[in-house]
Scaffold this motif. Structure first.
Motif, PDB file in Angstrom:
ATOM      1  N   THR A 122       1.054  -1.196  -0.017  1.00  0.00           N
ATOM      2  CA  THR A 122       0.099   0.117   0.051  1.00  0.00           C
ATOM      3  C   THR A 122       0.937   1.125   0.063  1.00  0.00           C
ATOM      4  OG1 THR A 122      -0.024   0.119   2.541  1.00  0.00           O
ATOM      5  CG2 THR A 122      -1.654  -1.048   1.349  1.00  0.00           C
ATOM      6  N   ASP A 123       0.165   2.451  -0.312  1.00  0.00           N
ATOM      7  CA  ASP A 123       0.928   3.622  -0.285  1.00  0.00           C
ATOM      8  C   ASP A 123       0.996   3.939   1.312  1.00  0.00           C
ATOM      9  OD1 ASP A 123       0.797   3.980  -2.858  1.00  0.00           O
ATOM     10  OD2 ASP A 123      -0.888   5.157  -2.741  1.00  0.00           O
ATOM     11  N   ARG A 126      -1.493   3.907   4.322  1.00  0.00           N
ATOM     12  CA  ARG A 126      -2.787   3.582   3.946  1.00  0.00           C
ATOM     13  C   ARG A 126      -2.665   1.927   4.451  1.00  0.00           C
ATOM     14  NH1 ARG A 126      -6.258   5.208  -0.328  1.00  0.00           N
ATOM     15  NH2 ARG A 126      -5.825   7.305  -0.935  1.00  0.00           N
TER      16      ARG A 126
END
Length: 181
Positions: A122-123, A126
């Motif tokens: 995920t980024d 996040r």
């Protein structure tokens, strides 16, 4: 491999049988009731699993190679067509199933093997959530029937299938896991 001069194709059953006959003859004889591999024998996944359980490091390596190779040919090459903006985005649809469950396609993210999840990220800031309605129908049945033999394993955080097999075959969970591919 034990013999640096040996060249073989791990996808070739004949090559694998020859390699195992040369370098693991004791284990081969143990698995094949006192004999070495012959022409009629297969070096398929079930045979490699039996050899691995019997202690063959070569069979374990061949199984790992074949699993990785299958993953790459099944998923690796095909994922490039679904690559968008640095991510693979599966489509989730609720109206495709008669049960109301989510269905995934392009690619089918629900059929990915567990080790594929290590590729998911995920980024920053996040969170990726992986959820599963593990044995949901059995859990509902256990509650409705008030079946203690089913409820107890669930309440203890155990897998009902593992617990049932353990009891049926009268073995420990670690013994059961040794036979699980």
């Amino acid at each position: 491999w034990p013999d640096a001069e040996l060249t073989f194709n791990p996808a070739s059953g004949d090559d694998v049988k020859e390699l195992l006959n040369l370098h693991d003859p004791t284990i081969v004889k143990e698995v094949l009731d006192g004999r070495l591999f012959g022409e009629a024998d297969k070096a398929d996944a079930s045979m490699m699993k039996a050899m691995k359980i019997a202690g063959s490091k070569i069979a374990a390596e061949i199984l790992a190679y074949r699993q990785e190779s299958k993953f790459i040919t099944t998923y690796g090459d095909s994922f490039t067509e679904f690559w968008h903006e640095g991510r693979i985005r599966s489509r989730y649809k609720q109206t495709l199933t008669s049960t109301g469950r989510l269905a995934s396609d392009n690619p089918n993210g629900q059929n990915l093997p567990g080790d594929a999840k290590s590729f998911m990220a995920t980024d920053s800031g996040r969170v990726l959530i992986d959820s599963d309605y593990s044995q949901a129908e059995l859990r509902a049945l256990a509650e409705i029937a008030d079946e203690i033999a089913m409820l107890d394993p669930f309440r203890a955080g155990k897998d009902l299938h593992d617990e049932t097999a353990r009891q049926v075959f009268n073995i420990t969970l670690s013994e059961l896991k040794k036979t699980d591919p």
